[in-house]
Motif scaffolding. Sequence first.
Motif, PDB file in Angstrom:
ATOM      1  N   ASP A 105     172.487  13.901   6.488  1.00 31.11           N
ATOM      2  CA  ASP A 105     172.240  12.789   5.562  1.00 31.11           C
ATOM      3  C   ASP A 105     170.741  12.577   5.400  1.00 31.11           C
ATOM      4  O   ASP A 105     169.991  12.582   6.389  1.00 31.11           O
ATOM      5  CB  ASP A 105     172.899  11.498   6.079  1.00 31.11           C
ATOM      6  N   TYR A 106     170.324  12.388   4.164  1.00 32.18           N
ATOM      7  CA  TYR A 106     168.915  12.150   3.845  1.00 32.18           C
ATOM      8  C   TYR A 106     168.805  10.914   2.954  1.00 32.18           C
ATOM      9  O   TYR A 106     169.687  10.642   2.143  1.00 32.18           O
ATOM     10  CB  TYR A 106     168.287  13.334   3.108  1.00 32.18           C
ATOM     11  N   HIS A 107     167.691  10.198   3.136  1.00 29.76           N
ATOM     12  CA  HIS A 107     167.356   9.080   2.253  1.00 29.76           C
ATOM     13  C   HIS A 107     166.326   9.580   1.261  1.00 29.76           C
ATOM     14  O   HIS A 107     165.241  10.044   1.644  1.00 29.76           O
ATOM     15  CB  HIS A 107     166.798   7.901   3.059  1.00 29.76           C
ATOM     16  N   VAL A 108     166.667   9.514  -0.021  1.00 32.56           N
ATOM     17  CA  VAL A 108     165.809  10.044  -1.081  1.00 32.56           C
ATOM     18  C   VAL A 108     165.086   8.876  -1.761  1.00 32.56           C
ATOM     19  O   VAL A 108     165.724   7.921  -2.206  1.00 32.56           O
ATOM     20  CB  VAL A 108     166.633  10.825  -2.118  1.00 32.56           C
ATOM     21  N   THR A 109     163.761   8.957  -1.813  1.00 34.08           N
ATOM     22  CA  THR A 109     162.940   7.978  -2.534  1.00 34.08           C
ATOM     23  C   THR A 109     162.120   8.720  -3.582  1.00 34.08           C
ATOM     24  O   THR A 109     161.611   9.815  -3.296  1.00 34.08           O
ATOM     25  CB  THR A 109     161.989   7.244  -1.570  1.00 34.08           C
ATOM     26  N   PHE A 110     162.011   8.167  -4.787  1.00 34.81           N
ATOM     27  CA  PHE A 110     161.244   8.850  -5.826  1.00 34.81           C
ATOM     28  C   PHE A 110     160.474   7.849  -6.683  1.00 34.81           C
ATOM     29  O   PHE A 110     160.879   6.702  -6.833  1.00 34.81           O
ATOM     30  CB  PHE A 110     162.160   9.704  -6.707  1.00 34.81           C
ATOM     31  N   VAL A 111     159.334   8.318  -7.195  1.00 29.38           N
ATOM     32  CA  VAL A 111     158.573   7.583  -8.196  1.00 29.38           C
ATOM     33  C   VAL A 111     158.179   8.575  -9.285  1.00 29.38           C
ATOM     34  O   VAL A 111     158.182   9.793  -9.070  1.00 29.38           O
ATOM     35  CB  VAL A 111     157.302   6.916  -7.602  1.00 29.38           C
ATOM     36  N   SER A 112     157.823   8.067 -10.455  1.00 30.85           N
ATOM     37  CA  SER A 112     157.502   8.917 -11.592  1.00 30.85           C
ATOM     38  C   SER A 112     156.081   8.647 -12.057  1.00 30.85           C
ATOM     39  O   SER A 112     155.515   7.581 -11.828  1.00 30.85           O
ATOM     40  CB  SER A 112     158.482   8.652 -12.749  1.00 30.85           C
ATOM     41  N   SER A 113     155.514   9.657 -12.722  1.00 33.20           N
ATOM     42  CA  SER A 113     154.201   9.490 -13.353  1.00 33.20           C
ATOM     43  C   SER A 113     154.339   9.799 -14.837  1.00 33.20           C
ATOM     44  O   SER A 113     155.149  10.636 -15.238  1.00 33.20           O
ATOM     45  CB  SER A 113     153.163  10.420 -12.706  1.00 33.20           C
ATOM     46  N   ASP A 114     153.527   9.129 -15.644  1.00 26.79           N
ATOM     47  CA  ASP A 114     153.592   9.318 -17.094  1.00 26.79           C
ATOM     48  C   ASP A 114     152.919  10.615 -17.522  1.00 26.79           C
ATOM     49  O   ASP A 114     153.420  11.350 -18.357  1.00 26.79           O
ATOM     50  CB  ASP A 114     152.930   8.131 -17.798  1.00 26.79           C
ATOM     51  N   LYS A 115     151.739  10.875 -16.965  1.00 24.49           N
ATOM     52  CA  LYS A 115     150.995  12.082 -17.333  1.00 24.49           C
ATOM     53  C   LYS A 115     150.404  12.686 -16.081  1.00 24.49           C
ATOM     54  O   LYS A 115     149.557  12.055 -15.440  1.00 24.49           O
ATOM     55  CB  LYS A 115     149.885  11.756 -18.318  1.00 24.49           C
ATOM     56  N   PRO A 116     150.884  13.865 -15.702  1.00 24.18           N
ATOM     57  CA  PRO A 116     152.010  14.626 -16.282  1.00 24.18           C
ATOM     58  C   PRO A 116     153.347  13.982 -15.925  1.00 24.18           C
ATOM     59  O   PRO A 116     153.417  13.158 -15.013  1.00 24.18           O
ATOM     60  CB  PRO A 116     151.881  15.999 -15.627  1.00 24.18           C
ATOM     61  N   LYS A 117     154.405  14.368 -16.627  1.00 25.06           N
ATOM     62  CA  LYS A 117     155.723  13.778 -16.407  1.00 25.06           C
ATOM     63  C   LYS A 117     156.382  14.449 -15.212  1.00 25.06           C
ATOM     64  O   LYS A 117     157.261  15.302 -15.342  1.00 25.06           O
ATOM     65  CB  LYS A 117     156.588  13.922 -17.660  1.00 25.06           C
ATOM     66  N   TRP A 118     155.892  14.063 -14.027  1.00 27.88           N
ATOM     67  CA  TRP A 118     156.378  14.631 -12.774  1.00 27.88           C
ATOM     68  C   TRP A 118     157.117  13.561 -11.981  1.00 27.88           C
ATOM     69  O   TRP A 118     156.913  12.357 -12.164  1.00 27.88           O
ATOM     70  CB  TRP A 118     155.222  15.191 -11.946  1.00 27.88           C
ATOM     71  N   LYS A 119     157.967  14.017 -11.082  1.00 31.17           N
ATOM     72  CA  LYS A 119     158.670  13.152 -10.151  1.00 31.17           C
ATOM     73  C   LYS A 119     158.177  13.465  -8.736  1.00 31.17           C
ATOM     74  O   LYS A 119     158.181  14.630  -8.315  1.00 31.17           O
ATOM     75  CB  LYS A 119     160.192  13.386 -10.210  1.00 31.17           C
ATOM     76  N   PHE A 120     157.781  12.425  -8.003  1.00 31.83           N
ATOM     77  CA  PHE A 120     157.319  12.552  -6.626  1.00 31.83           C
ATOM     78  C   PHE A 120     158.455  12.081  -5.708  1.00 31.83           C
ATOM     79  O   PHE A 120     158.885  10.931  -5.780  1.00 31.83           O
ATOM     80  CB  PHE A 120     156.052  11.728  -6.403  1.00 31.83           C
ATOM     81  N   ILE A 121     158.946  12.987  -4.867  1.00 31.95           N
ATOM     82  CA  ILE A 121     160.181  12.755  -4.121  1.00 31.95           C
ATOM     83  C   ILE A 121     159.891  12.833  -2.632  1.00 31.95           C
ATOM     84  O   ILE A 121     159.184  13.726  -2.158  1.00 31.95           O
ATOM     85  CB  ILE A 121     161.260  13.802  -4.506  1.00 31.95           C
ATOM     86  N   SER A 122     160.463  11.887  -1.879  1.00 34.89           N
ATOM     87  CA  SER A 122     160.396  11.909  -0.412  1.00 34.89           C
ATOM     88  C   SER A 122     161.811  12.037   0.138  1.00 34.89           C
ATOM     89  O   SER A 122     162.704  11.270  -0.226  1.00 34.89           O
ATOM     90  CB  SER A 122     159.739  10.631   0.119  1.00 34.89           C
ATOM     91  N   LEU A 123     162.008  13.033   0.998  1.00 33.81           N
ATOM     92  CA  LEU A 123     163.295  13.230   1.677  1.00 33.81           C
ATOM     93  C   LEU A 123     163.110  12.827   3.137  1.00 33.81           C
ATOM     94  O   LEU A 123     162.306  13.431   3.855  1.00 33.81           O
ATOM     95  CB  LEU A 123     163.738  14.699   1.592  1.00 33.81           C
ATOM     96  N   THR A 124     163.809  11.809   3.568  1.00 36.73           N
ATOM     97  CA  THR A 124     163.702  11.319   4.942  1.00 36.73           C
ATOM     98  C   THR A 124     165.053  11.474   5.624  1.00 36.73           C
ATOM     99  O   THR A 124     166.054  10.900   5.178  1.00 36.73           O
ATOM    100  CB  THR A 124     163.277   9.844   4.976  1.00 36.73           C
ATOM    101  N   SER A 125     165.078  12.267   6.673  1.00 43.73           N
ATOM    102  CA  SER A 125     166.329  12.465   7.411  1.00 43.73           C
ATOM    103  C   SER A 125     166.742  11.173   8.099  1.00 43.73           C
ATOM    104  O   SER A 125     165.905  10.445   8.643  1.00 43.73           O
ATOM    105  CB  SER A 125     166.158  13.573   8.451  1.00 43.73           C
ATOM    106  N   TYR A 126     168.024  10.885   8.038  1.00 47.93           N
ATOM    107  CA  TYR A 126     168.523   9.688   8.699  1.00 47.93           C
ATOM    108  C   TYR A 126     168.277   9.750  10.206  1.00 47.93           C
ATOM    109  O   TYR A 126     168.240   8.727  10.873  1.00 47.93           O
ATOM    110  CB  TYR A 126     170.023   9.526   8.426  1.00 47.93           C
ATOM    111  N   LYS A 127     168.106  10.946  10.754  1.00 44.86           N
ATOM    112  CA  LYS A 127     167.877  11.072  12.192  1.00 44.86           C
ATOM    113  C   LYS A 127     166.568  10.423  12.617  1.00 44.86           C
ATOM    114  O   LYS A 127     166.403  10.054  13.774  1.00 44.86           O
ATOM    115  CB  LYS A 127     167.856  12.550  12.587  1.00 44.86           C
ATOM    116  N   THR A 128     165.601  10.303  11.668  1.00 43.20           N
ATOM    117  CA  THR A 128     164.297   9.752  12.041  1.00 43.20           C
ATOM    118  C   THR A 128     164.354   8.276  12.372  1.00 43.20           C
ATOM    119  O   THR A 128     163.488   7.766  13.072  1.00 43.20           O
ATOM    120  CB  THR A 128     163.283   9.983  10.899  1.00 43.20           C
TER     121      THR A 128
END
Length: 824
Positions: free
Chosen positions: A315-338
């Motif tokens: 199981d992972y907790h996924v967090t994301f934010v977006s940027s307008d220029k460039p149109k990229w997604k910044f994603i953090s995957l955090t294992s529930y074990k942490t």
Amino acid sequence: MHFSTNCIVFHISRKLFEGLHHRVGEVTCTTNYLKEVNSRMPFPLKSPRKTLFAKMLFALTVTVTLLIIGLSSLLYRNFFTASLDNINRMNTSILSQTSYSMKYMDTLVSKFINTVMMSPYTSVLLHNQENDMVMLGNALRNLDNLSLPHDYVHSVYTINLTLDRIISTETGSFYTKENFYDQGIISLLQTVNKNSLAEMPIARKIPKPQAATDSELANVYTYIMLDSLDTNQKSRIATVINIKASVLRDLIASLNAKIAGSGNEIIVIDSNGTIVNHTSESMFLHNANQESYIQTILAADQESGSFKTNLNGQDYHVTFVSSDKPKWKFISLTSYKTFIGAADATKTSTLWICLTILGLGLFFSFILSRSLYIPVGRLVETVRGHLTNPHHKDHSTNDIYFLQNVFKEMITKNNEWENKQREQLAPLKNKWLQDMLLGIRYIDQEALQVSQKELGIHLNLNGPLRLLLLRLDNYRDFLDRYDEKDRWLLKFGIANIVNEIISEGYKLENIYLENNQLLLLLEIDSSENIETTEGTLRGLIELAQHAVNQYLKLSFSATLSSPVYSYFQLNECYSNTLALSSYRIIAGHSSFLTPTFRSSIKETLISFPESKAKMLLDSLKLGHLDKANEAYYDFISQLSGTTYENLLSSIMQLSFMLRTTFNVILENHEFQKPELFQIVSRNIEQFETIEEIHETFLSIFSEIIRVMEQNKHNKHNSIISRIIKVIEEQYRDNNLNLRLISDEFQMSNVYLGKIFKEATGKSVSEYITDVRMNHVKQLLDNSNLSTKQILDQCGLEETNYFYTIFKKRFGVSLSQYKIEKNKT
């Protein structure tokens, strides 16, 4: 009297045997009828002590057990949710910093692109139709010199497909279209269109020149500047800038290393789901759009968010934010074990506590059920005595007295129970109002009236209402000064003071919220206009603020909402009021914020005052604290009148620029205020007023300059020590002088002489002479060498200058010194 007593006793006994617990009623019967009923009963009149006692014990035990299970489950769930929220906030902060980093890098690249495009050398390389290698070579060298100061630039191409000429600063060579090592850019240049240019930069892998294998590739972000989109695709002219992808990857790795544990990862994808940055270079340009969590992120309407997913059985907790220029997604995957370990530890502790409480509950249930049953058992025995011994008439008066005592005790216990219910009514009402406010509870009109009546809510929730949100000032200091019990009492005292003053003009209900919030739900007269209400409430709030400050030595800020006309609008109204209360950072402590204040804020987004920020950084680099402080206030003044979100975003970007520029200093153990910078860069929303932010930044500036001065002093001391060591080792060399030493240190002889003189009070030549003269004296005192031999060993020549220096230093001539030595 005897007739009435027997009737009452019979009725009570029958109700007890049937297991009912209703009020005793009057019936008419005779003694003979009582005997007849007794004789017809299908079971003997035995005491139901054991059966009733067992039922009471069972009921209490089940109640205690269910209560403990419910509370423990709620405790574990709340702890787990709090841990998850903390991880989510931390990841969102890291991703926001990464997004700001990308925007900052994009801004730097744009400036570099403008420099390249405005350079005349670029025009020569692109448009010169004569293959004049001298002119082209000179232009290439100058273009390469433009790139050298920018360590984030991988390479620059100038491409003219019409002339079949490609030039690369990476190799400093000229190519044709067929023999150019980066064939990918040729294909890209012939297919690029307006939509492609809008998606800049383009993540690519490019081969290294003369690579041994095809696997030797460099990860870059490519910016393409076409002379014209209308040109034939096979004859296009363009300038290409390749930026190192490792710059962003290293920054992500640095930020992730501070929070990440095993199984945690930060990745960046483009709008197609392709990985454009990853801590592992092998994942660059890996197509991840088949992953379910990537599809969820790409399909999301929000700019940021979080959710749970399962990857490879974990199981992972996924967090994301977006940027307008460039149109990229910044994603953090955090294992529930942490973070699940702490939750599991809490679950285990909770289990043991619950078992302990359950054991104690069973014991007290047994004691309580026996205590509750004693008067019932006595009553049953009395009733049975009347049914089995009807001739004992002398006990009638005592029986009545006994029954009266029983009913008095029952009434007393019932009153106690009702008092407990009234005490519990306040938290129940507060929870009900909280749910209405937060949109957790939906209720129709009929149920609304029932709940209002049960909970004692006297407001008209369908009439004109306004929310008055109170927030404690200096809340962090409040948490440090008082324990939980004192904090609750003080908040209760504030609520009482405000309630007492506001209730003189309005009907209201208090709603206790978490943290530093207290909310008043006010019923407003429909005939009263908005300006009159705000003016009246402002005067009442000022009285309440004065009273709270006088009696409790605390202060609070108040925020008034716009009017609402239905309880369905309370949730949206609360969200808007909470957002408005954030402007306390501008208005200051003990402020009173209204919708009129919000309308004065400019909705137009104010751009980041980059020139002021650069002036601030340059002043800090030069060690000018006064100029740095002045530049900071100019920077803040540029943001005057902007929105709360824009203000915090600009301050966070400034903190990122500080971190990027002074990372070595901020990570240095000499830096004594790292916690202040952590608050600014990650938890800036903790600041309540702009003055607190000013004070923090000015303190950080002062500390940065202090550490710089300390480092400079330490560096000078190290240089002085090395110079002295060189002199001690090489004093025999008669050519030893300041210029020779400065050449060895690769430093300016003027600068070296200056810092040496400031540190020792002597010039380098004077210090060399002192060392040589000390060794001359040692050899004169401890050897029989001749003067010439001594001077040769000490790097001196037998000249008049030597004899003059000797007499000046030791007070006698060399010959007199030798005579005195022979005498001794």
